[in-house]
Design an enzyme around this catalytic site. Structure first.
Site, PDB file in Angstrom:
ATOM      1  N   TRP A 462      46.826  38.456  32.690  1.00 25.75           N
ATOM      2  CA  TRP A 462      47.155  39.674  33.091  1.00 25.75           C
ATOM      3  C   TRP A 462      46.310  39.808  34.732  1.00 25.75           C
ATOM      4  O   TRP A 462      46.404  40.643  35.513  1.00 25.75           O
ATOM      5  CB  TRP A 462      46.043  40.547  32.312  1.00 25.75           C
ATOM      6  CG  TRP A 462      46.418  40.685  31.096  1.00 25.75           C
ATOM      7  CD1 TRP A 462      47.239  41.504  30.466  1.00 25.75           C
ATOM      8  CD2 TRP A 462      45.693  40.064  29.967  1.00 25.75           C
ATOM      9  NE1 TRP A 462      47.307  41.155  28.864  1.00 25.75           N
ATOM     10  CE2 TRP A 462      46.341  40.181  28.872  1.00 25.75           C
ATOM     11  CE3 TRP A 462      44.656  38.964  30.027  1.00 25.75           C
ATOM     12  CZ2 TRP A 462      46.023  39.699  27.545  1.00 25.75           C
ATOM     13  CZ3 TRP A 462      44.209  38.325  28.783  1.00 25.75           C
ATOM     14  CH2 TRP A 462      44.992  38.647  27.419  1.00 25.75           C
ATOM     15  N   ASP A 463      46.285  38.574  35.284  1.00 28.80           N
ATOM     16  CA  ASP A 463      45.863  38.355  36.768  1.00 28.80           C
ATOM     17  C   ASP A 463      44.575  39.064  36.735  1.00 28.80           C
ATOM     18  O   ASP A 463      44.374  39.771  37.771  1.00 28.80           O
ATOM     19  CB  ASP A 463      46.966  39.169  37.591  1.00 28.80           C
ATOM     20  CG  ASP A 463      46.748  38.915  39.018  1.00 28.80           C
ATOM     21  OD1 ASP A 463      45.936  37.969  39.438  1.00 28.80           O
ATOM     22  OD2 ASP A 463      47.082  39.604  39.924  1.00 28.80           O
ATOM     23  N   MET A 464      43.754  38.817  35.976  1.00 30.60           N
ATOM     24  CA  MET A 464      42.420  39.531  36.049  1.00 30.60           C
ATOM     25  C   MET A 464      41.426  38.248  36.617  1.00 30.60           C
ATOM     26  O   MET A 464      40.354  38.212  36.112  1.00 30.60           O
ATOM     27  CB  MET A 464      41.733  39.771  34.691  1.00 30.60           C
ATOM     28  CG  MET A 464      42.699  40.918  34.042  1.00 30.60           C
ATOM     29  SD  MET A 464      42.304  42.499  35.190  1.00 30.60           S
ATOM     30  CE  MET A 464      43.457  43.621  34.302  1.00 30.60           C
ATOM     31  N   LYS A 490      37.824  42.948  37.575  1.00 32.18           N
ATOM     32  CA  LYS A 490      38.843  43.825  37.679  1.00 32.18           C
ATOM     33  C   LYS A 490      38.881  44.618  36.580  1.00 32.18           C
ATOM     34  O   LYS A 490      39.215  45.864  36.373  1.00 32.18           O
ATOM     35  CB  LYS A 490      40.280  42.988  37.814  1.00 32.18           C
ATOM     36  CG  LYS A 490      40.444  42.450  39.003  1.00 32.18           C
ATOM     37  CD  LYS A 490      41.785  41.795  39.135  1.00 32.18           C
ATOM     38  CE  LYS A 490      42.168  41.283  40.492  1.00 32.18           C
ATOM     39  NZ  LYS A 490      43.422  40.636  40.565  1.00 32.18           N
TER      40      LYS A 490
END
Length: 784
Positions: A462-464, A490
């Protein structure tokens, strides 16, 4: 009358058609019913006005009950459900000629009661948490990570501890309202037509001696007089334009003190003498600026001349030994860390452009000479000896793009880690990369070897990335004072760890996570959660929002069409709702901590994003434009899927989820309890009408805290700089600023003993705030 009929008919048709679509997706049937009722009113209005009035009264009353049931007594959700219907009721309030007045009176009664109920909700802040943080010092004489002049600000987070805390106390809650603009400087560096979308001004100046040092988006290094803002010199790194960069920014520069600590390390030179034209000189003290074309430049703080003793006449090429060297794919946006005689550099790798990208390696160089001392690549973590000439680092390994922190006494440096690109496809990752991605890792300053790692997302899809500088602060526990590390994420969790061992000081639990990754990938069965968390509740269809019933309904249709099972719903070809989105609850602005009171001040925000995997034909690239930034359609060259990312917005371009979207909050780092949380920011600069309505708006940037008990923050998408009382979060002061304040402020004492507060205001290309090139300095007004 004809116009009114058309309005009812068109609105009714839109709600009926969209409502049937929504109901077919399993959503609310209200919109279809409301649409049918409005069509009935339109058909009856001319011939049977009393019947139309009764139907409308029933629609208005039932809508009010439905709205309260769905959203509670909350102004913004109620206003968008009821506002248009209340306005449309006004022409219907008059009775028909020679007919009973009863239907009109019934409608008037429903209209009046509904209007009063709605008006009353204005005075109820359904999202506010009231409380107070302690006013007492829990730790006396805390460690601030700074042995030098306490009146200065010599590192990005003030010290390598990254606390964003100043012991200055001249400005207090009692006098902060007297702050006035002391001076203003414009750099002249503005976003140009060839720049990428995310050209942003995020710099926090350093203050050393009586000079300020800051960088600009195009990597000019500027020196200013700390008293007056007078320009001393400018060094222009002459960075060429490059369309493949995802970011054009510089968050700050780094400083190496002279061998013998002098009282002042800076001196004025004529502003007309261009620093880049000076011959390279041997430097004692040194300033370091990372550039967006992947160089690290060392200059002399007195003159701005490059340092001949560092690397190649003051310029270090950071692309050395990279496995892939695409222009614009690798660069440092955050200042490196100077510690233990080293300059330690990490960098950003473009997300989702290519599976074969530069390495996310972290490298330590001799701070005076630029000689490589060690390198740590998370894909090859055991081999930290300086890489041999001709060898290359690992391809696309997880990078660290945010600011790091360091504790020289423990001999450790702490890096917030990102993910391996592509972010949404996990099948390309090795076990070593899995271990260190989306975490914080402690490396030995001496050897570069990893001492411990704490992961915040397992198998991140999730691009965290861990986006923020860890704050080092000693925490009082039942076992006594322990060396702490506080890092926000995030996804909204704030982790409090022992920075020597990595063990949690506040509990971390594992909770079940949604499953169902695409074929060839997998999802982690559980994900970690911290006891201190600002993570939001999962979204519901009832949480969808819009300026009117129609765009609210469209948002519900979008919501029901997306794959969503709560936080960590895996990516899909259908399209997945990601909430919190990869913009974060927290981002690079981090939080500020008070090491005396053991509390934090933060700016949590809540925006949903969407991600959609786009299957590609084997061996073929996608047609049309790709790779235009972090948002939009990105190619993932070499992968089976591209990915399309976007904020979750209504047709009017506003968030589909109901407000508030942005807050300020205060929490106790010892207990994990959030003591207060308030809406932050207005829509004044978000809408065509400049209405200063406090809605709680998004933002990106960071806060600072002073010992005087005041927190400072700009960051929000309205152009204001604000001060808050730390104990309860009440706003005490605000100043209109000429451009977006998407940078973290800083504070210092000038040569006259006056406390100054400085903010860079230059806007943010992706967020859409006003672009500028301002450096603004404030101090208390003179007594008359």
């Amino acid at each position: 009358m004809i116009v009114l009929l058309l309005i009812f008919a068109l609105l009714g048709l839109a709600l009926l058609a969209g409502g049937l679509w929504l109901a077919a997706l399993g959503g609310s049937v209200y919109y279809a019913i409301a649409g049918a009722a409005l069509l009935a009113v339109a058909m009856l209005l001319r011939s049977r006005r009393t019947a139309a009035q009764l139907i409308y009264a029933l629609l208005l009353a039932s809508t009010a009950v439905w709205a309260l049931w769905e959203s509670g007594y909350d102004w913004w959700p109620l206003a968008t459900r009821l506002g248009v219907l209340l306005l449309l009721a006004i022409p219907l309030l008059w009775p028909a000629r020679q007919a009973s007045r009863a239907p009109a009176l019934v409608l008037f009664g429903v209209w009046a009661v509904t209007g009063l109920v709605l008006l009353g909700s204005l005075f109820n802040d359904a999202h506010r948490i009231e409380g107070e943080l302690t006013t007492d010092s829990v730790v006396t004489d805390p460690e601030l990570g700074l042995a030098a002049n306490q009146n200065d600000w010599p590192s990005y987070g003030r010290s390598n501890y990254g606390q964003r805390y100043s012991p200055l106390e001249q400005i207090t809650p009692d006098n902060v309202a007297e702050l006035e603009l002391a001076w203003e400087y414009q750099t002249g560096d503005l976003k140009g037509p060839e720049d990428v979308t995310e050209t942003t001004y995020q710099a926090t100046p350093l203050k050393i001696g009586n000079s300020l040092f800051l960088c600009t988006p195009h990597n000019w290094l500027v020196a200013l007089d700390a008293d007056s803002g007078e320009e001393l010199w400018v060094y222009d790194a002459k960075v060429p334009a490059e369309s493949q960069r995802q970011h054009q920014t510089c968050r700050g520069v780094s400083y190496l003190a002279p061998a013998a600590e002098r009282t002042s390390t800076t001196a004025s030179v004529p502003a007309s003498e261009p620093a880049q034209d000076l011959a390279a000189i041997r430097c004692d003290a040194q300033l370091y600026m990372p550039t967006s074309d992947a160089r690290l430049i060392a200059v002399d703080p007195q003159t701005g001349a490059r340092c001949s003793n560092f690397a190649d006449n003051g310029v270090l090429d950071l692309m050395h030994n990279m496995p892939h060297t695409q222009d614009g794919f690798y660069y440092s946006t955050s200042p490196p860390v100077v510690a233990a005689g080293l300059i330690v550099v990490a960098g950003a790798v473009n997300d989702n452009y290519d599976i074969n990208a530069p390495s996310g390696v972290i490298r330590a160089y001799d701070a005076r000479t630029g000689e490589l001392r060690w390198n740590w690549d998370s894909a090859n973590p055991e081999d930290t000896a300086p890489i041999a000439e001709g060898d290359t680092y690992a391809t696309s390994s997880p990078n660290s793009w945010a600011v790091a922190s360091a504790d020289e006494e423990l001999g450790l440096i702490y890096f917030p880690m990102g993910n391996r690109t592509p972010d949404q496809l996990g099948m390309y990752r090795t076990p070593e990369e899995e271990k260190y991605a989306s975490s914080v890792v402690a490396l030995s300053l001496e050897t570069g070897q990893a001492q411990w790692v704490q992961q915040f997302v397992h198998h991140d899809l999730w691009d965290m990335d861990t986006p923020a500088q860890p704050s080092l602060v000693d925490i009082q526990t039942e076992q006594g004072l322990q060396p702490g590390l506080v890092v926000p994420t995030k996804q909204g969790d704030v982790y409090v760890l022992n920075r020597e061992t990595g063990e949690p000081l506040l509990p971390i639990s594992e909770v079940p996570a949604p499953q169902g990754a695409i074929e060839g990938d997998w999802t982690a069965p559980t994900q970690p959660v911290s006891a201190l968390s600002f993570a939001p509740e999962p979204l519901r269809s009832a949480d969808m929002w819009g300026a009117t019933l129609v765009d609210q309904m469209i948002c519900r249709i979008q919501f029901e069409s997306l794959h969503y099972e709560g936080r960590y719903t895996p990516p899909s070809e259908q399209g997945t709702l990601v909430y919190p989105g990869n913009f974060g609850v927290f981002n690079w602005g981090s939080i500020a901590v008070d090491p005396e009171r053991q509390v934090m001040f933060g700016m949590p925000l809540y925006l949903a994003f969407t991600s959609k995997l786009v299957a590609k034909e084997e061996g073929k690239d996608l047609e049309g434009a790709t790779n235009s930034g972090e948002q939009g359609l990105n190619e993932n060259a070499g992968a089976e899927y591209a990915v399309e990312l976007s904020p979750f917005l209504s047709p009017l371009g506003i968030p589909c989820q109901q407000p508030p979207w942005g807050y300020v909050a205060g929490a106790d780092l010892r207990t994990g309890e959030t003591h207060w949380k308030h809406k932050n920011g207005t829509v004044q600069d978000m809408t065509p009408l400049p209405l200063k309505i406090k809605m709680g708006v998004p933002g990106i940037g960071g806060p600072i805290i002073t010992r005087g008990g005041v927190a400072f923050l700009a960051a929000s998408v309205d152009n204001y700089f604000r001060a808050y009382r730390l104990t309860d979060g009440e706003q005490l002061w605000e100043q209109r600023i000429p451009a977006g304040g998407q940078a973290t402020p800083m504070t210092y004492l000038n040569s006259q003993g006056e406390q100054m507060v400085v903010l860079v205001a230059g806007g943010h290309g992706s967020v859409g705030t006003t672009i500028g090139d301002y450096v603004l300095a404030y101090k208390l007004g003179s007594e008359e």
